[in-house]
Design an enzyme around this catalytic site. Structure first.
Site, PDB file in Angstrom:
ATOM      1  N   GLU A 167      -2.308   5.796   4.812  1.00 54.19           N
ATOM      2  CA  GLU A 167      -2.945   4.514   5.131  1.00 54.19           C
ATOM      3  C   GLU A 167      -1.941   3.382   5.148  1.00 54.19           C
ATOM      4  OE1 GLU A 167      -5.001   0.661   4.211  1.00 54.19           O
ATOM      5  OE2 GLU A 167      -3.456   1.723   3.071  1.00 54.19           O
ATOM      6  N   ASP A 191      -1.666   7.807  -0.647  1.00 52.82           N
ATOM      7  CA  ASP A 191      -0.269   7.430  -0.434  1.00 52.82           C
ATOM      8  C   ASP A 191      -0.043   6.031  -1.001  1.00 52.82           C
ATOM      9  OD1 ASP A 191      -1.889   6.369   1.750  1.00 52.82           O
ATOM     10  OD2 ASP A 191      -0.002   5.713   2.651  1.00 52.82           O
TER      11      ASP A 191
END
Length: 477
Positions: free
Chosen positions: A183, A119
C-alpha cells in the site's frame, strides 16, 4: 417611514431565523449502549503484535530493494499465531503480496470487507530512541514501525477473528479480510484482490479501511474527542512542469531566466487557488460537529445559508486542513534548476501535487493549471486518479460503524469527513458503493506526528480497544 419599518421587520425576521436555527441545532440523541468487553487473551495478543513488528516488511518505490523473504516470514507467522483462522477459513495468497481471507456467513448477499496493509515505510534508525523493529513493549506503549500504520488493524482483525472462532461464532453475512502488502508504494496487491473479488461476483455491502482516528481539539469550538470517519477520498494528480531554453554563465544573465519564469508560474498558482466549495463531506462534518461547538460557532454552522462565504474566507486565510477540505489544492513540491552556482540552467522544472475535490476532474484541474501558468511550459502527467464517490451518512453501513464506535469508545462524537490522503480502499470503488475509512485509535498531535516518522508507537490501551472494536464490528456485520 414605511421603508424604515420594512427594513426593521426584515432585520427582526432575519435574526429570528438565525436564533431559531441555532437553538434547534443541538447534538442528535444517541441510543443507550451497554458495552461489554470481550474476554480476549490479551497477553497472547501482545506477544503476537510484538513478534510481527520485528519483521521488516518494508516496501520501496525501487521494488528491487524489497526483501520478499520478510513478507514470506510474515505470512508464515500469521499461520502460526492464528491457527483457527487458517484452518477454518479460506485463505488465498494474491500475488504479489496480498492476502484474502473469506469467512463464510449465514448469508452471502451482503458481505463485508475489513482491510489493512502490512507493509511499512523505510526507517532512519539513527533517529529512533528504540530499535525500529524491536517490537518493544513497556508499561504503556508498544514500539515499532507499523504500530500506527497499520499492522495494528491487521493484527486486531485477526485477534478478533481467532477469539470469535474459538467462541463458535459464525457471522450473519460473509466476511472478508483483505490485507495488502504494498500500500505504501501504491502497489498491485490491492487491485489484484479487487479483481479476484470481482471475478467471484462479490459486491461488498461495506468496505472498512484505515483512515481517520479519534482526536481532540481539531475542530473549531469542539473540545470533545471526535472520531473522524472518511466517507470519501480526494483525487490525486502529480505534474512535472518543464521549461527549456538557453543556459549560459551566471556572470551575464538574460533579462529573464528560466528560473525566473518558473518562479512567476509558482506565484501565479499561489495567487489563483481553486474556488472553495462546501462539498457533501464538508457539510456532513459541519452538521455533525457544529452541534457540539461553542455558541458562536454553533450559530455559524447552523446557518451555512448565511455564513458560508465567511467560512470560506476564514479557511482560505488560515490554510491547512480546513482549507484543504473546501477546495482542490495545488502544492509545488519539487524544484530543479542548475547543479552549479555559476551556470544558468537550460532546463528548469517543478513538481506539482494536486488533491482534487470530486467537483474537479483530473482533466479540468490540469487544464486550469495550464491556463494559470501560460507560457511555453511542457506539462507531463506523472500520476492521476479521480476523486472517489461519497458514502451516504444516512446509510445502514454508516450506522453500523458509527454505532460500534460510540459503543466501544464512550463519550466521543462520530463525524464524517473527506480523506485528504489516499488508501487502498480507493480500488474498491469498482465493486462497492459504501466504503468507510477509520482506524480505531485515540491519538494526540504527538502520536499523529509519529506516523511515517521516528519513534512510532501505540499505547497498549489503544491496541486492546482496537481488538474490541473489530470484534464488535464482526458481530454486527
Amino acid at each position: 417611514m414605511y421603508w424604515a419599518l420594512g427594513i426593521l421587520f426584515c432585520l427582526i425576521a432575519f435574526m429570528g431565523v438565525i436564533i431559531i436555527r441555532t437553538v434547534s441545532f443541538v447534538p442528535k440523541s444517541k441510543m443507550a449502549t451497554n458495552f461489554r468487553k470481550e474476554a480476549v487473551d490479551f497477553d497472547k495478543a501482545l506477544f503476537h503484535f510484538s513478534e510481527l513488528l520485528k519483521i521488516k516488511t518494508i516496501t520501496y518505490t525501487d521494488i528491487s530493494r524489497i526483501d520478499e523473504t520478510q513478507f514470506k516470514i510474515f505470512k508464515e507467522k500469521l499461520r502460526d499465531f492464528y491457527p483457527a483462522v487458517h484452518e477454518k477459513l479460506e485463505v488465498t495468497y494474491v500475488e504479489p503480496r496480498g492476502i484474502l481471507i473469506k469467512w463464510l456467513g449465514h448469508a452471502h448477499e451482503s458481505p463485508t470487507v475489513l482491510m489493512s496493509h502490512y507493509d511499512v515505510v523505510p526507517v532512519d534508525e539513527k533517529a529512533w530512541s528504540v530499535p525500529a523493529f524491536s517490537g518493544k513493549i513497556d508499561e504503556t506503549y508498544i514500539w515499532g514501525r507499523g504500530t500506527l500504520d497499520t499492522k495494528i488493524t491487521l493484527v486486531s482483525i485477526l485477534e478478533s477473528a481467532e477469539h470469535l472462532l474459538a467462541d463458535g461464532f459464525m457471522p450473519a453475512n460473509d466476511l472478508y479480510f483483505a490485507f495488502g502488502g504494498d500500500e505504501e508504494i501504491s502497489g498491485p496487491s490491492a487491485p489484484a484482490i479487487v479483481e479476484l473479488l470481482k471475478s467471484r461476483g462479490v459486491k461488498p455491502h461495506l468496505v472498512l479501511d484505515e483512515g481517520g482516528a479519534i482526536v481532540s481539539n481539531v475542530f473549531p469550538g469542539v473540545d470533545k474527542p471526535c472520531a473522524f470517519v472518511g466517507i470519501g477520498e480526494k483525487g490525486y494528480v502529480d505534474l512535472e512542469i518543464v521549461l527549456r531554453g538557453h543556459g549560459g554563465h551566471s556572470s551575464s544573465p538574460p533579462p529573464q531566466s528560466l528560473t525566473q519564469k518558473l518562479a512567476h508560474a509558482i506565484t501565479a498558482l499561489e495567487k489563483k487557488p481553486f474556488p472553495a466549495e462546501l462539498s457533501p463531506p464538508s457539510r456532513a462534518l459541519f452538521n455533525a460537529l457544529g452541534r457540539h461547538s461553542t455558541r458562536l460557532y454553533r450559530m455559524i454552522f447552523a446557518n451555512l445559508w448565511c455564513f458560508e462565504p465567511l467560512l470560506k474566507w476564514q479557511f482560505t486565510k488560515t490554510g491547512g486542513e480546513m482549507n484543504a477540505l473546501i477546495r482542490t489544492t495545488v502544492a509545488v513540491t519539487k524544484l530543479k534548476g542548475s547543479d552549479a552556482f555559476n551556470i544558468l540552467p537550460d532546463e528548469a522544472a517543478m513538481g506539482v501535487n494536486m488533491r482534487l475535490l470530486r467537483r474537479d476532474s483530473t482533466k479540468e484541474a490540469i487544464d486550469r493549471v495550464k491556463q494559470i501558468i501560460g507560457g511555453d511550459f511542457e506539462i507531463n502527467v506523472v500520476e492521476s486518479r479521480e476523486a472517489s464517490p461519497y458514502t451516504d451518512v444516512e446509510s445502514a453501513q454508516w450506522q453500523i460503524v458509527a454505532e460500534t464506535i460510540e459503543n466501544v469508545y464512550a463519550g466521543i462524537v462520530v463525524a464524517p469527513y473527506l480523506m485528504l490522503g489516499a488508501s487502498d480502499s480507493r480500488h474498491y470503488t469498482a465493486i462497492a458503493d459504501h466504503i468507510l475509512r477509520f482506524s480505531p485509535m485515540v491519538l494526540d498531535d504527538v502520536e499523529l506526528g509519529r506516523i511515517h516518522s521516528y519513534d512510532e508507537r501505540i499505547s497498549i490501551e489503544n491496541y486492546e480497544m482496537a481488538i474490541q472494536f473489530f470484534t464488535k464490528i464482526m458481530r454486527q456485520c
